[in-house]
Motif scaffolding. Structure first.
Motif, PDB file in Angstrom:
ATOM      1  N   ILE A 130       0.837  -1.196   0.000  1.00  0.00           N
ATOM      2  CA  ILE A 130       0.000   0.000   0.000  1.00  0.00           C
ATOM      3  C   ILE A 130       0.876   1.253   0.000  1.00  0.00           C
ATOM      4  O   ILE A 130       0.652   2.176  -0.776  1.00  0.00           O
ATOM      5  N   ARG A 131       1.888   1.265   0.835  1.00  0.00           N
ATOM      6  CA  ARG A 131       2.858   2.363   0.874  1.00  0.00           C
ATOM      7  C   ARG A 131       4.242   1.791   1.145  1.00  0.00           C
ATOM      8  O   ARG A 131       4.384   0.817   1.878  1.00  0.00           O
ATOM      9  N   GLY A 132       5.249   2.414   0.548  1.00  0.00           N
ATOM     10  CA  GLY A 132       6.614   1.982   0.770  1.00  0.00           C
ATOM     11  C   GLY A 132       7.112   1.040  -0.318  1.00  0.00           C
ATOM     12  O   GLY A 132       6.467   0.842  -1.342  1.00  0.00           O
ATOM     13  N   VAL A 133       8.278   0.433  -0.063  1.00  0.00           N
ATOM     14  CA  VAL A 133       8.920  -0.462  -1.024  1.00  0.00           C
ATOM     15  C   VAL A 133       9.394  -1.711  -0.297  1.00  0.00           C
ATOM     16  O   VAL A 133      10.003  -1.635   0.777  1.00  0.00           O
ATOM     17  N   VAL A 134       9.110  -2.874  -0.893  1.00  0.00           N
ATOM     18  CA  VAL A 134       9.512  -4.160  -0.337  1.00  0.00           C
ATOM     19  C   VAL A 134      10.538  -4.795  -1.268  1.00  0.00           C
ATOM     20  O   VAL A 134      10.344  -4.834  -2.488  1.00  0.00           O
ATOM     21  N   GLN A 135      11.628  -5.275  -0.700  1.00  0.00           N
ATOM     22  CA  GLN A 135      12.682  -5.933  -1.472  1.00  0.00           C
ATOM     23  C   GLN A 135      12.423  -7.428  -1.521  1.00  0.00           C
ATOM     24  O   GLN A 135      12.159  -8.060  -0.499  1.00  0.00           O
ATOM     25  N   LEU A 136      12.495  -8.009  -2.724  1.00  0.00           N
ATOM     26  CA  LEU A 136      12.275  -9.439  -2.929  1.00  0.00           C
ATOM     27  C   LEU A 136      13.595 -10.080  -3.319  1.00  0.00           C
ATOM     28  O   LEU A 136      14.331  -9.533  -4.153  1.00  0.00           O
ATOM     29  N   GLY A 137      13.895 -11.220  -2.738  1.00  0.00           N
ATOM     30  CA  GLY A 137      15.190 -11.819  -3.036  1.00  0.00           C
ATOM     31  C   GLY A 137      15.230 -13.306  -2.769  1.00  0.00           C
ATOM     32  O   GLY A 137      14.261 -13.918  -2.323  1.00  0.00           O
ATOM     33  N   ALA A 189       8.967  -4.595  -4.899  1.00  0.00           N
ATOM     34  CA  ALA A 189       7.514  -4.450  -4.911  1.00  0.00           C
ATOM     35  C   ALA A 189       7.177  -3.055  -4.401  1.00  0.00           C
ATOM     36  O   ALA A 189       7.432  -2.725  -3.246  1.00  0.00           O
ATOM     37  N   CYS A 190       6.635  -2.249  -5.298  1.00  0.00           N
ATOM     38  CA  CYS A 190       6.301  -0.858  -4.969  1.00  0.00           C
ATOM     39  C   CYS A 190       4.792  -0.729  -4.801  1.00  0.00           C
ATOM     40  O   CYS A 190       4.074  -1.731  -4.735  1.00  0.00           O
ATOM     41  N   SER A 191       4.304   0.483  -4.737  1.00  0.00           N
ATOM     42  CA  SER A 191       2.894   0.734  -4.467  1.00  0.00           C
ATOM     43  C   SER A 191       1.977  -0.073  -5.377  1.00  0.00           C
ATOM     44  O   SER A 191       2.139  -0.059  -6.605  1.00  0.00           O
ATOM     45  N   SER A 192       1.036  -0.811  -4.772  1.00  0.00           N
ATOM     46  CA  SER A 192       0.001  -1.618  -5.436  1.00  0.00           C
ATOM     47  C   SER A 192       0.516  -2.937  -5.992  1.00  0.00           C
ATOM     48  O   SER A 192      -0.255  -3.724  -6.533  1.00  0.00           O
ATOM     49  N   MET A 193       1.814  -3.230  -5.875  1.00  0.00           N
ATOM     50  CA  MET A 193       2.347  -4.485  -6.402  1.00  0.00           C
ATOM     51  C   MET A 193       2.106  -5.645  -5.429  1.00  0.00           C
ATOM     52  O   MET A 193       2.306  -5.506  -4.227  1.00  0.00           O
ATOM     53  N   PRO A 194       1.706  -6.801  -5.953  1.00  0.00           N
ATOM     54  CA  PRO A 194       1.540  -7.989  -5.113  1.00  0.00           C
ATOM     55  C   PRO A 194       2.829  -8.803  -5.055  1.00  0.00           C
ATOM     56  O   PRO A 194       3.670  -8.741  -5.955  1.00  0.00           O
ATOM     57  N   PHE A 195       2.984  -9.591  -3.998  1.00  0.00           N
ATOM     58  CA  PHE A 195       4.085 -10.537  -3.891  1.00  0.00           C
ATOM     59  C   PHE A 195       3.678 -11.634  -2.921  1.00  0.00           C
ATOM     60  O   PHE A 195       2.749 -11.471  -2.131  1.00  0.00           O
ATOM     61  N   GLY A 196       4.354 -12.760  -2.997  1.00  0.00           N
ATOM     62  CA  GLY A 196       4.045 -13.860  -2.087  1.00  0.00           C
ATOM     63  C   GLY A 196       4.416 -15.191  -2.693  1.00  0.00           C
ATOM     64  O   GLY A 196       4.667 -15.304  -3.899  1.00  0.00           O
ATOM     65  N   LEU A 197       4.419 -16.228  -1.885  1.00  0.00           N
ATOM     66  CA  LEU A 197       4.818 -17.554  -2.339  1.00  0.00           C
ATOM     67  C   LEU A 197       3.923 -18.120  -3.440  1.00  0.00           C
ATOM     68  O   LEU A 197       4.416 -18.822  -4.328  1.00  0.00           O
ATOM     69  N   PRO A 198       2.590 -17.857  -3.441  1.00  0.00           N
ATOM     70  CA  PRO A 198       1.771 -18.394  -4.535  1.00  0.00           C
ATOM     71  C   PRO A 198       2.112 -17.799  -5.903  1.00  0.00           C
ATOM     72  O   PRO A 198       1.679 -18.334  -6.924  1.00  0.00           O
ATOM     73  N   LEU A 199       2.887 -16.726  -5.934  1.00  0.00           N
ATOM     74  CA  LEU A 199       3.168 -16.030  -7.180  1.00  0.00           C
ATOM     75  C   LEU A 199       4.578 -16.305  -7.697  1.00  0.00           C
ATOM     76  O   LEU A 199       5.025 -15.650  -8.638  1.00  0.00           O
ATOM     77  N   THR A 200       5.280 -17.267  -7.102  1.00  0.00           N
ATOM     78  CA  THR A 200       6.659 -17.535  -7.526  1.00  0.00           C
ATOM     79  C   THR A 200       6.996 -19.017  -7.385  1.00  0.00           C
ATOM     80  O   THR A 200       6.384 -19.730  -6.573  1.00  0.00           O
ATOM     81  N   LEU A 201       7.953 -19.462  -8.190  1.00  0.00           N
ATOM     82  CA  LEU A 201       8.489 -20.816  -8.060  1.00  0.00           C
ATOM     83  C   LEU A 201       9.861 -20.814  -7.394  1.00  0.00           C
ATOM     84  O   LEU A 201      10.442 -21.869  -7.152  1.00  0.00           O
ATOM     85  N   ILE A 202      10.394 -19.627  -7.114  1.00  0.00           N
ATOM     86  CA  ILE A 202      11.726 -19.498  -6.529  1.00  0.00           C
ATOM     87  C   ILE A 202      11.696 -19.932  -5.062  1.00  0.00           C
ATOM     88  O   ILE A 202      10.839 -19.513  -4.299  1.00  0.00           O
TER      89      ILE A 202
END
Length: 210
Positions: A48-55, A69-82
Motif C-alpha cells: 500500500i505504501r513503501g517499497v519491499v525488497q524481494l530476493g 515491490a512498490c505501491s500496489s504491487m503484489p508478492f508472495g509464495l503463490p506467485l513464484t516458483l523461486i
C-alpha cells in the motif's frame, strides 16, 4: 533500452481504492525498514505504501535481488516458483495480507492483481536484460535507470530515488562486489551521470536518458 511503464499513478490509486472498498476495516500491517516479512504458501501481500525488497539466496549464501515491490504491487509464495524466497521492507512499508481464497472469490481484486503482476513481469524482464550486459558498469547504469522508473521522484536536479540502497545491495543485484560498486559510483559522480544528495539518496540528472 528501458521503455516507460504504461501503468500510471491513477492505476495504482485505483488498486488501493479497490482494496479499501473490498476490505473496509481491515488493518494494514506495518514493517520498519529492514524488517523481514513472513511469507506463507496460501497468502499474497499487496504493498500500500513503501517499497519491499524481494530476493533469494544462492548455495554460497550470497543474496540475489529479484525485484522491488512498490505501491500496489503484489508478492508472495503463490506467485513464484523461486525457493528460498524472502521479502523485507526496504523502506518503512504498509502492506495488506490477502488469502488466495479471497483472490479467487473477488473478480475485481483478481483483475487488479493481474494488472500489477504484469508490471512486476516487465520489471523482472528488465532485470534479466540487465544481467546480459558483460560490463559491470553497464549493469549498474541499467539498474539505476530501472530504479528511476520504479521509485523515482522528480526534483529540481532530475529524478531522486526514493529508496536508499546500500552499495552491497546494488552489488548483489548486478553480480559484483561492494568495492566495485563503490568505485563505479564515484566514477559516475565524476562524470555527472549521478548526484548523491545530503540524505545519501541517488539523483539521476535531467540529461541522463534511458
Amino acid at each position: 533500452m528501458l521503455q516507460p511503464l504504461s501503468l500510471d499513478v491513477a492505476s495504482r490509486t485505483d488498486m488501493r481504492y479497490s482494496l479499501e472498498q473490498l476490505y473496509q476495516g481491515r488493518a494494514l500491517q506495518s514493517f520498519r525498514s529492514g524488517q523481514e516479512i513472513c511469507l506463507r504458501s496460501d497468502e499474497v501481500w499487496v504493498v500500500i505504501r513503501g517499497v519491499v525488497q524481494l530476493g533469494t539466496f544462492y548455495d554460497t549464501g550470497d543474496e540475489a535481488l529479484l525485484g522491488l515491490a512498490c505501491s500496489s504491487m503484489p508478492f508472495g509464495l503463490p506467485l513464484t516458483l523461486i525457493r528460498p524466497y524472502h521479502a523485507s521492507a526496504l523502506t518503512d512499508a504498509d502492506v495488506m495480507r490477502l488469502t488466495w481464497t479471497e483472490l479467487e472469490q473477488s473478480p475485481v481484486l483478481a483483475q487488479n492483481i493481474f494488472q500489477h503482476m504484469a508490471r512486476r513481469l516487465r520489471q523482472t524482464e528488465a532485470v534479466l536484460a540487465m544481467v546480459g550486459y558483460r560490463r559491470v558498469e553497464d549493469r549498474l547504469r541499467h539498474l539505476l535507470l530501472l530504479l528511476r522508473q520504479e521509485v523515482g521522484q522528480p526534483v529540481q536536479e532530475g529524478t531522486r530515488l526514493s529508496v536508499r540502497l546500500t552499495h552491497q545491495q546494488l552489488a548483489n543485484a548486478i553480480g559484483t562486489t561492494r568495492v566495485t560498486v563503490t568505485r563505479l559510483i564515484s566514477q559516475l559522480r565524476e562524470e555527472n551521470w549521478l548526484i548523491i544528495d545530503g540524505d545519501r539518496h541517488i539523483i539521476l540528472p535531467i540529461h541522463v536518458k534511458a
